[in-house]
Scaffold this motif. Structure first.
Motif, PDB file in Angstrom:
ATOM      1  N   LEU A  10       0.737  -1.283  -0.009  1.00 38.54           N
ATOM      2  CA  LEU A  10       0.123   0.064  -0.015  1.00 38.54           C
ATOM      3  C   LEU A  10       0.884   1.151   0.138  1.00 38.54           C
ATOM      4  CD1 LEU A  10      -2.841  -1.112   2.680  1.00 38.54           C
ATOM      5  CD2 LEU A  10      -2.716  -1.483  -0.030  1.00 38.54           C
ATOM      6  N   LEU A  11       2.193   1.248  -0.327  1.00 41.55           N
ATOM      7  CA  LEU A  11       3.130   2.229  -0.462  1.00 41.55           C
ATOM      8  C   LEU A  11       3.492   2.895   0.894  1.00 41.55           C
ATOM      9  CD1 LEU A  11       2.099   3.642  -3.873  1.00 41.55           C
ATOM     10  CD2 LEU A  11       3.585   1.953  -3.518  1.00 41.55           C
ATOM     11  N   ARG A  12       3.292   2.021   1.823  1.00 45.61           N
ATOM     12  CA  ARG A  12       3.657   2.485   3.165  1.00 45.61           C
ATOM     13  C   ARG A  12       5.188   2.506   3.427  1.00 45.61           C
ATOM     14  NH1 ARG A  12      -1.282  -0.270   6.159  1.00 45.61           N
ATOM     15  NH2 ARG A  12      -0.197  -1.923   4.739  1.00 45.61           N
ATOM     16  N   PRO A  13       5.943   3.629   3.899  1.00 46.99           N
ATOM     17  CA  PRO A  13       7.260   3.177   4.309  1.00 46.99           C
ATOM     18  C   PRO A  13       7.458   2.741   5.683  1.00 46.99           C
ATOM     19  CG  PRO A  13       6.577   5.511   4.564  1.00 46.99           C
ATOM     20  CD  PRO A  13       5.216   4.947   3.937  1.00 46.99           C
ATOM     21  N   ILE A  14       8.610   2.332   6.014  1.00 49.90           N
ATOM     22  CA  ILE A  14       8.820   1.565   7.413  1.00 49.90           C
ATOM     23  C   ILE A  14       9.504   2.817   8.228  1.00 49.90           C
ATOM     24  CG2 ILE A  14      10.860   0.633   6.637  1.00 49.90           C
ATOM     25  CD1 ILE A  14      10.325  -1.508   8.693  1.00 49.90           C
ATOM     26  N   ARG A  15       8.916   3.605   9.385  1.00 50.97           N
ATOM     27  CA  ARG A  15       9.298   4.416  10.039  1.00 50.97           C
ATOM     28  C   ARG A  15       9.430   4.544  11.447  1.00 50.97           C
ATOM     29  NH1 ARG A  15      11.069   6.071   5.896  1.00 50.97           N
ATOM     30  NH2 ARG A  15      10.514   7.997   4.798  1.00 50.97           N
ATOM     31  N   TYR A 234       3.154  14.655  11.711  1.00 45.69           N
ATOM     32  CA  TYR A 234       4.004  13.920  10.669  1.00 45.69           C
ATOM     33  C   TYR A 234       3.110  12.956  10.267  1.00 45.69           C
ATOM     34  CZ  TYR A 234       4.455  10.606  14.837  1.00 45.69           C
ATOM     35  OH  TYR A 234       4.186   9.925  15.662  1.00 45.69           O
ATOM     36  N   PHE A 235       3.487  12.310   8.805  1.00 45.41           N
ATOM     37  CA  PHE A 235       2.917  11.137   8.338  1.00 45.41           C
ATOM     38  C   PHE A 235       2.714   9.873   9.152  1.00 45.41           C
ATOM     39  CE2 PHE A 235       2.532   7.319   5.669  1.00 45.41           C
ATOM     40  CZ  PHE A 235       1.533   7.496   4.934  1.00 45.41           C
ATOM     41  N   GLY A 236       1.667   9.179   9.490  1.00 43.10           N
ATOM     42  CA  GLY A 236       1.557   8.170  10.036  1.00 43.10           C
ATOM     43  C   GLY A 236       1.332   8.319  11.624  1.00 43.10           C
ATOM     44  N   GLU A 237       1.392   9.854  12.031  1.00 42.33           N
ATOM     45  CA  GLU A 237       0.868   9.990  13.503  1.00 42.33           C
ATOM     46  C   GLU A 237      -0.447   9.463  13.970  1.00 42.33           C
ATOM     47  OE1 GLU A 237       1.169  13.505  16.841  1.00 42.33           O
ATOM     48  OE2 GLU A 237       0.565  14.082  14.765  1.00 42.33           O
ATOM     49  N   VAL A 238      -0.569   8.523  14.933  1.00 44.89           N
ATOM     50  CA  VAL A 238      -1.714   7.779  15.270  1.00 44.89           C
ATOM     51  C   VAL A 238      -2.657   8.524  15.939  1.00 44.89           C
ATOM     52  CG1 VAL A 238      -2.396   5.911  16.531  1.00 44.89           C
ATOM     53  CG2 VAL A 238      -0.454   5.522  15.161  1.00 44.89           C
ATOM     54  N   ALA A 239      -2.092   9.259  16.864  1.00 46.22           N
ATOM     55  CA  ALA A 239      -3.368  10.129  17.527  1.00 46.22           C
ATOM     56  C   ALA A 239      -3.863  11.356  16.755  1.00 46.22           C
ATOM     57  CB  ALA A 239      -2.619  10.699  18.913  1.00 46.22           C
ATOM     58  N   VAL A 251      -5.521  16.603  24.499  1.00 44.46           N
ATOM     59  CA  VAL A 251      -6.010  15.189  24.524  1.00 44.46           C
ATOM     60  C   VAL A 251      -5.975  14.541  23.311  1.00 44.46           C
ATOM     61  CG1 VAL A 251      -7.795  15.632  26.304  1.00 44.46           C
ATOM     62  CG2 VAL A 251      -8.442  15.838  23.975  1.00 44.46           C
ATOM     63  N   GLY A 252      -5.764  13.324  23.070  1.00 46.06           N
ATOM     64  CA  GLY A 252      -5.530  12.582  21.986  1.00 46.06           C
ATOM     65  C   GLY A 252      -6.535  11.533  21.856  1.00 46.06           C
ATOM     66  N   PHE A 253      -6.806  10.874  20.762  1.00 47.92           N
ATOM     67  CA  PHE A 253      -7.556   9.612  20.408  1.00 47.92           C
ATOM     68  C   PHE A 253      -6.766   8.631  19.758  1.00 47.92           C
ATOM     69  CE2 PHE A 253      -9.996  13.486  21.216  1.00 47.92           C
ATOM     70  CZ  PHE A 253     -11.229  13.154  21.958  1.00 47.92           C
ATOM     71  N   ILE A 254      -7.062   7.422  19.970  1.00 45.81           N
ATOM     72  CA  ILE A 254      -6.497   6.450  19.216  1.00 45.81           C
ATOM     73  C   ILE A 254      -7.572   5.682  18.661  1.00 45.81           C
ATOM     74  CG2 ILE A 254      -4.612   4.554  19.101  1.00 45.81           C
ATOM     75  CD1 ILE A 254      -3.435   6.845  19.823  1.00 45.81           C
ATOM     76  N   THR A 255      -7.864   5.748  17.314  1.00 43.81           N
ATOM     77  CA  THR A 255      -9.307   5.248  16.877  1.00 43.81           C
ATOM     78  C   THR A 255      -9.196   4.180  16.030  1.00 43.81           C
ATOM     79  OG1 THR A 255      -9.120   6.804  14.847  1.00 43.81           O
ATOM     80  CG2 THR A 255     -10.294   7.875  17.051  1.00 43.81           C
ATOM     81  N   SER A 256      -8.679   2.987  16.649  1.00 45.23           N
ATOM     82  CA  SER A 256      -8.377   2.013  15.754  1.00 45.23           C
ATOM     83  C   SER A 256      -9.701   1.215  15.374  1.00 45.23           C
ATOM     84  CB  SER A 256      -7.375   0.870  16.538  1.00 45.23           C
ATOM     85  OG  SER A 256      -7.308  -0.353  15.849  1.00 45.23           O
ATOM     86  N   CYS A 262      -5.147   2.446   9.085  1.00 45.33           N
ATOM     87  CA  CYS A 262      -4.183   1.650   8.291  1.00 45.33           C
ATOM     88  C   CYS A 262      -3.617   2.195   7.249  1.00 45.33           C
ATOM     89  CB  CYS A 262      -5.028   0.338   7.986  1.00 45.33           C
ATOM     90  SG  CYS A 262      -5.766  -0.789   9.271  1.00 45.33           S
ATOM     91  N   SER A 263      -4.089   3.022   6.700  1.00 42.97           N
ATOM     92  CA  SER A 263      -3.443   3.734   5.313  1.00 42.97           C
ATOM     93  C   SER A 263      -2.197   4.235   5.334  1.00 42.97           C
ATOM     94  CB  SER A 263      -4.500   4.456   4.480  1.00 42.97           C
ATOM     95  OG  SER A 263      -4.756   5.543   5.342  1.00 42.97           O
ATOM     96  N   SER A 264      -2.039   4.825   6.779  1.00 45.31           N
ATOM     97  CA  SER A 264      -0.980   5.596   6.902  1.00 45.31           C
ATOM     98  C   SER A 264      -0.283   5.031   8.103  1.00 45.31           C
ATOM     99  CB  SER A 264      -1.175   6.726   7.416  1.00 45.31           C
ATOM    100  OG  SER A 264      -1.857   7.006   8.694  1.00 45.31           O
ATOM    101  N   CYS A 265      -0.128   3.679   8.067  1.00 48.19           N
ATOM    102  CA  CYS A 265       0.363   2.909   9.240  1.00 48.19           C
ATOM    103  C   CYS A 265       1.873   2.582   9.016  1.00 48.19           C
ATOM    104  CB  CYS A 265      -0.096   1.546   9.778  1.00 48.19           C
ATOM    105  SG  CYS A 265       1.037   0.670  10.987  1.00 48.19           S
ATOM    106  N   THR A 266       2.863   3.330   9.436  1.00 47.07           N
ATOM    107  CA  THR A 266       4.448   2.974   9.278  1.00 47.07           C
ATOM    108  C   THR A 266       5.105   2.040  10.246  1.00 47.07           C
ATOM    109  OG1 THR A 266       4.888   5.245  10.343  1.00 47.07           O
ATOM    110  CG2 THR A 266       4.320   5.098   8.052  1.00 47.07           C
TER     111      THR A 266
END
Length: 338
Positions: A10-15, A234-239, A251-256, A262-266
């Motif tokens: 899905l063209l996601r890099p490893i970061r 940054y790209f891939g930031e989860v919260a 406050v932040g939200f982890i909305t799995s 998934c589309s930006s998961c590094t």
């Protein structure tokens, strides 16, 4: 950094690399290590099967050469791994590592915060699911009071750490703690992150009905506070981040579950016995420990990591249903790290 930074299907890099340093924990939280499964007679990995610090540093160096910038140490409970400051110091010497964080339940911070800080660690995520004493004692399965964890957080802040607090929210269990937790940590300028209850591993009794989604949590918070959305760093930031209008606290939200990312998961994951996983919800990992202990040189290990990542097509949270949550094989969170 290597000339070749691999991308997955899905063209996601490893970061990001999350490294589990132990499968042991001193809590028995129901969503991670329920004591019905992880009882007093549960057999954890022997020391000989754990990656050594030298092996972890070597693998970190190789992952960084492929594009990894951020390292997070997890468990189990990582502070139960002896000599952890030594590992932090070793990882800090790897050229290209831009950030090292650690996720902990906080119990051992009183003993270890200063040595870890002196070794170069600067960021901590502390798990805390309630301020109500009886509820938190029940949730952690060990009778530890929240007041004790709050003292450890204060100590870590005094030492100099940037601390974020993670709260896993389960509907009908601890969702009543959303506003008390927000008030407490807002007053102290500490970021609080609400994590939607996820179907990691088996045995945690997950169902959609037990999820309190971000929209509902945000609505409760906005009944009391004015919150402003914050752009991601940054790209891939989860919260998904928000700032209180009258404060610098966030406050932040982890909305799995409700808004999957998934589309930006590094993120790559390394279990404590050296298995390489490409998803928190994976069932199979690639045995890097076996490869390096068989005498493989760096090029062979790099080729293996690259091949696994380039075949990666994981997007479990995009595809989750009640049926997949019930029937899909997956490893436990205590083994792979949250």
């Amino acid at each position: 950094m290597s000339l070749h930074t691999p991308k997955d299907q899905l063209l996601r890099p490893i970061r990001d690399l999350r490294i589990s340093v132990t499968d042991r924990c001193n809590f028995r939280c129901s969503y991670c290590m329920p004591k019905e499964i992880f009882g007093d007679d549960y057999v954890f990995l022997p020391k000989s099967e754990l990656l050594t610090f030298e092996e972890i540093r070597r693998l970190t160096r190789l992952f960084v050469s492929l594009g990894v910038e951020k390292i997070r140490l997890t468990g189990g409970e990582p502070l139960m791994r002896r000599g952890l400051p030594e590992l932090v110091s070793a990882i800090g010497t790897v050229y290209g590592v831009q950030d090292i964080g650690l996720t902990t339940n906080g119990v051992l911070l009183g003993q270890q915060a200063r040595p870890l800080f002196d070794a170069g660690l600067r960021r901590l995520n502390v798990s805390l699911d309630a301020l109500d004493t009886e509820l938190f004692r029940q949730l952690n399965g060990r009778g530890i009071a929240p007041e004790f964890i709050l003292q450890q957080i204060d100590h870590a802040v005094a030492v100099g750490f940037e601390v974020k607090v993670n709260m896993v929210v389960q509907k009908g269990l601890n969702d009543s703690e959303i506003l008390p937790m927000a008030a407490y940590f807002k007053a102290r300028g500490i970021t609080l992150r609400f994590i939607e209850f996820m179907d990691v591993g088996h045995g945690n009794g997950w169902s959609f009905e037990k999820v309190t989604p971000k929209a509902e949590i945000l609505e409760r918070l906005q009944s009391v506070y004015e919150l402003l959305p914050v752009d991601r760093n940054y790209f891939g930031e989860v919260a998904k981040r928000y700032r209180y209008k009258d404060s610098s606290a966030e406050v932040g939200f982890i909305t799995s579950v409700s808004e999957s990312f998934c589309s930006s998961c590094t993120r790559a994951r390394l279990s404590s016995d050296g298995k390489f996983y490409t998803c928190l919800f994976a069932a199979q990992g690639f045995d890097l420990r076996g490869l390096i202990r068989s005498g493989a040189d760096d090029n062979a290990v790099l080729a293996a990591i690259t091949e696994v990542w380039e075949k990666r097509a994981d997007r479990y949270s995009d595809e989750r249903t009640e049926e997949t949550a019930r029937s899909k094989e997956r490893i436990s969170m205590s083994y792979i790290g949250g």
